[in-house]
Design a protein around this motif. Sequence first.
Motif, PDB file in Angstrom:
ATOM      1  N   GLN A 111      79.484  27.953 -10.183  1.00  0.00           N
ATOM      2  CA  GLN A 111      79.425  28.139 -11.635  1.00  0.00           C
ATOM      3  C   GLN A 111      78.029  27.817 -12.159  1.00  0.00           C
ATOM      4  OE1 GLN A 111      82.671  25.502 -12.651  1.00  0.00           O
ATOM      5  NE2 GLN A 111      83.990  27.209 -13.279  1.00  0.00           N
ATOM      6  N   ASP A 112      77.471  26.709 -11.684  1.00  0.00           N
ATOM      7  CA  ASP A 112      76.137  26.299 -12.130  1.00  0.00           C
ATOM      8  C   ASP A 112      75.071  27.299 -11.680  1.00  0.00           C
ATOM      9  OD1 ASP A 112      77.165  24.075 -13.354  1.00  0.00           O
ATOM     10  OD2 ASP A 112      76.598  22.667 -11.765  1.00  0.00           O
ATOM     11  N   ILE A 113      75.222  27.805 -10.451  1.00  0.00           N
ATOM     12  CA  ILE A 113      74.252  28.786  -9.939  1.00  0.00           C
ATOM     13  C   ILE A 113      74.275  30.056 -10.791  1.00  0.00           C
ATOM     14  CG2 ILE A 113      73.716  30.324  -8.011  1.00  0.00           C
ATOM     15  CD1 ILE A 113      74.687  28.085  -6.132  1.00  0.00           C
ATOM     16  N   ILE A 114      75.471  30.545 -11.074  1.00  0.00           N
ATOM     17  CA  ILE A 114      75.596  31.764 -11.863  1.00  0.00           C
ATOM     18  C   ILE A 114      75.094  31.544 -13.285  1.00  0.00           C
ATOM     19  CG2 ILE A 114      77.279  33.323 -12.951  1.00  0.00           C
ATOM     20  CD1 ILE A 114      78.828  33.312 -10.319  1.00  0.00           C
ATOM     21  N   ASP A 115      75.466  30.427 -13.895  1.00  0.00           N
ATOM     22  CA  ASP A 115      75.001  30.135 -15.256  1.00  0.00           C
ATOM     23  C   ASP A 115      73.477  30.050 -15.305  1.00  0.00           C
ATOM     24  OD1 ASP A 115      77.523  30.078 -16.340  1.00  0.00           O
ATOM     25  OD2 ASP A 115      77.739  27.895 -16.243  1.00  0.00           O
ATOM     26  N   SER A 116      72.893  29.376 -14.319  1.00  0.00           N
ATOM     27  CA  SER A 116      71.436  29.221 -14.280  1.00  0.00           C
ATOM     28  C   SER A 116      70.743  30.557 -14.060  1.00  0.00           C
ATOM     29  CB  SER A 116      71.045  28.235 -13.176  1.00  0.00           C
ATOM     30  OG  SER A 116      69.641  28.052 -13.140  1.00  0.00           O
ATOM     31  N   ALA A 117      71.313  31.373 -13.160  1.00  0.00           N
ATOM     32  CA  ALA A 117      70.741  32.699 -12.916  1.00  0.00           C
ATOM     33  C   ALA A 117      70.726  33.522 -14.205  1.00  0.00           C
ATOM     34  CB  ALA A 117      71.529  33.422 -11.830  1.00  0.00           C
ATOM     35  N   LEU A 118      71.830  33.529 -14.912  1.00  0.00           N
ATOM     36  CA  LEU A 118      71.931  34.297 -16.151  1.00  0.00           C
ATOM     37  C   LEU A 118      70.965  33.760 -17.213  1.00  0.00           C
ATOM     38  CD1 LEU A 118      75.805  34.762 -16.338  1.00  0.00           C
ATOM     39  CD2 LEU A 118      74.114  36.519 -15.803  1.00  0.00           C
ATOM     40  N   GLU A 119      70.850  32.440 -17.306  1.00  0.00           N
ATOM     41  CA  GLU A 119      69.932  31.841 -18.271  1.00  0.00           C
ATOM     42  C   GLU A 119      68.484  32.242 -18.003  1.00  0.00           C
ATOM     43  OE1 GLU A 119      70.622  27.669 -18.015  1.00  0.00           O
ATOM     44  OE2 GLU A 119      72.635  27.787 -18.914  1.00  0.00           O
ATOM     45  N   ASN A 120      68.189  32.526 -16.745  1.00  0.00           N
ATOM     46  CA  ASN A 120      66.826  32.894 -16.358  1.00  0.00           C
ATOM     47  C   ASN A 120      66.645  34.399 -16.193  1.00  0.00           C
ATOM     48  OD1 ASN A 120      65.116  30.300 -15.739  1.00  0.00           O
ATOM     49  ND2 ASN A 120      67.178  29.857 -15.016  1.00  0.00           N
ATOM     50  N   GLY A 121      67.597  35.158 -16.699  1.00  0.00           N
ATOM     51  CA  GLY A 121      67.465  36.612 -16.689  1.00  0.00           C
ATOM     52  C   GLY A 121      67.688  37.272 -15.358  1.00  0.00           C
ATOM     53  N   ILE A 122      68.378  36.575 -14.456  1.00  0.00           N
ATOM     54  CA  ILE A 122      68.634  37.108 -13.115  1.00  0.00           C
ATOM     55  C   ILE A 122      70.069  37.606 -13.033  1.00  0.00           C
ATOM     56  CG2 ILE A 122      68.781  36.520 -10.659  1.00  0.00           C
ATOM     57  CD1 ILE A 122      66.615  34.391 -11.223  1.00  0.00           C
ATOM     58  N   LEU A 123      70.268  38.742 -12.399  1.00  0.00           N
ATOM     59  CA  LEU A 123      71.597  39.311 -12.229  1.00  0.00           C
ATOM     60  C   LEU A 123      72.247  38.757 -10.963  1.00  0.00           C
ATOM     61  CD1 LEU A 123      73.826  41.492 -12.896  1.00  0.00           C
ATOM     62  CD2 LEU A 123      72.561  42.992 -11.317  1.00  0.00           C
ATOM     63  N   PRO A 124      73.353  37.999 -11.068  1.00  0.00           N
ATOM     64  CA  PRO A 124      74.064  37.540  -9.871  1.00  0.00           C
ATOM     65  C   PRO A 124      74.884  38.684  -9.274  1.00  0.00           C
ATOM     66  CG  PRO A 124      74.559  36.166 -11.809  1.00  0.00           C
ATOM     67  CD  PRO A 124      73.940  37.441 -12.299  1.00  0.00           C
ATOM     68  N   ILE A 125      74.725  38.913  -7.974  1.00  0.00           N
ATOM     69  CA  ILE A 125      75.537  39.892  -7.256  1.00  0.00           C
ATOM     70  C   ILE A 125      76.416  39.133  -6.270  1.00  0.00           C
ATOM     71  CG2 ILE A 125      75.557  41.911  -5.761  1.00  0.00           C
ATOM     72  CD1 ILE A 125      72.901  42.746  -6.892  1.00  0.00           C
ATOM     73  N   VAL A 126      77.724  39.189  -6.495  1.00  0.00           N
ATOM     74  CA  VAL A 126      78.683  38.408  -5.724  1.00  0.00           C
ATOM     75  C   VAL A 126      79.415  39.304  -4.723  1.00  0.00           C
ATOM     76  CG1 VAL A 126      80.711  36.901  -5.857  1.00  0.00           C
ATOM     77  CG2 VAL A 126      79.008  36.874  -7.704  1.00  0.00           C
ATOM     78  N   ASN A 127      79.616  38.774  -3.523  1.00  0.00           N
ATOM     79  CA  ASN A 127      80.439  39.457  -2.532  1.00  0.00           C
ATOM     80  C   ASN A 127      81.209  38.387  -1.761  1.00  0.00           C
ATOM     81  OD1 ASN A 127      81.622  41.386  -0.895  1.00  0.00           O
ATOM     82  ND2 ASN A 127      79.700  42.263  -0.166  1.00  0.00           N
ATOM     83  N   GLU A 128      82.214  38.806  -1.033  1.00  0.00           N
ATOM     84  CA  GLU A 128      82.987  37.850  -0.247  1.00  0.00           C
ATOM     85  C   GLU A 128      82.271  37.565   1.070  1.00  0.00           C
ATOM     86  OE1 GLU A 128      87.551  36.675   0.248  1.00  0.00           O
ATOM     87  OE2 GLU A 128      87.164  38.809   0.293  1.00  0.00           O
ATOM     88  N   ASN A 129      82.238  36.311   1.444  1.00  0.00           N
ATOM     89  CA  ASN A 129      81.585  35.905   2.688  1.00  0.00           C
ATOM     90  C   ASN A 129      82.566  36.041   3.850  1.00  0.00           C
ATOM     91  OD1 ASN A 129      80.003  34.859   4.687  1.00  0.00           O
ATOM     92  ND2 ASN A 129      80.031  32.757   3.933  1.00  0.00           N
TER      93      ASN A 129
END
Length: 253
Positions: A111-129
């Motif tokens: 959650q923190d990684i995604i929130d931080s990415a969005l705050e910094n203008g970065i698009l999170p791309i999620v996939n299943e590991n």
Amino acid sequence: MKRIVFKVGSSVLTNRDEVAKERMLNLVSLIAEARKKYEVILVSSGAVASGYTALKLDRKKAVSKRVLASVGQPILMHSYKNKFDIFGVDIAQILLTEEDFDSRVHTKIFQDIIDSALENGILPIVNENDISTTSDQLFGDNDQLSAHVAHYTNADILIILSDIKGYYDDNPKKNPDAKLLKEVNEIKESDLNQAHSPNNEFATGGIVTKLKAANYIMGKGRSMFLCSGFDLSAARDFLFTDNREEGTLFIKK
């Protein structure tokens, strides 16, 4: 600013033995446009199918699927990066399993990684590991994963881009008179228990996993929009206009 999660399937991203570059570019263009109005997270399938473009293994074997995924992840992300660079969008890759949603510590981390990415203008791309994990640690399909991502990142809407135009009152492949349902407020238990019917050899879901994702989302007080990933006009209309001819909105009333 509202937050949305896009989920795109393998059938949209790949065509036979290659990445569907034009469809991916259309998707990237839509996301770049949507980012001007929304916070956007992308849940993307396609690693195994991308791996198959370089290495022809039997994906029905567990070890082969893992190898294909390991080969395909960088191919998929390289394709995304090349296209998002056109629009000046930086991307981040986040690989999750079902266990990441069962642990407060693990959940807080992503959650923190995604929130931080969005705050910094970065698009999170999620996939299943699915490379180094066991079957009981996986959702098994990205429809379920995207629904959980949407809920745990507090997104307002999940948009699933698929190889179908929406949800019908009957199977449109067998019944030419089947009608597209513009809005669904409740899903029958019998519909949730249908056999899975993916339309692509690299897909893992079908309409049932999308209905389960919608049922989960509605149960959490959120909504989901299902539409075509081949023709993005329905998604664009849903996001930017009040006019919508296609696609199905799942929303609890």
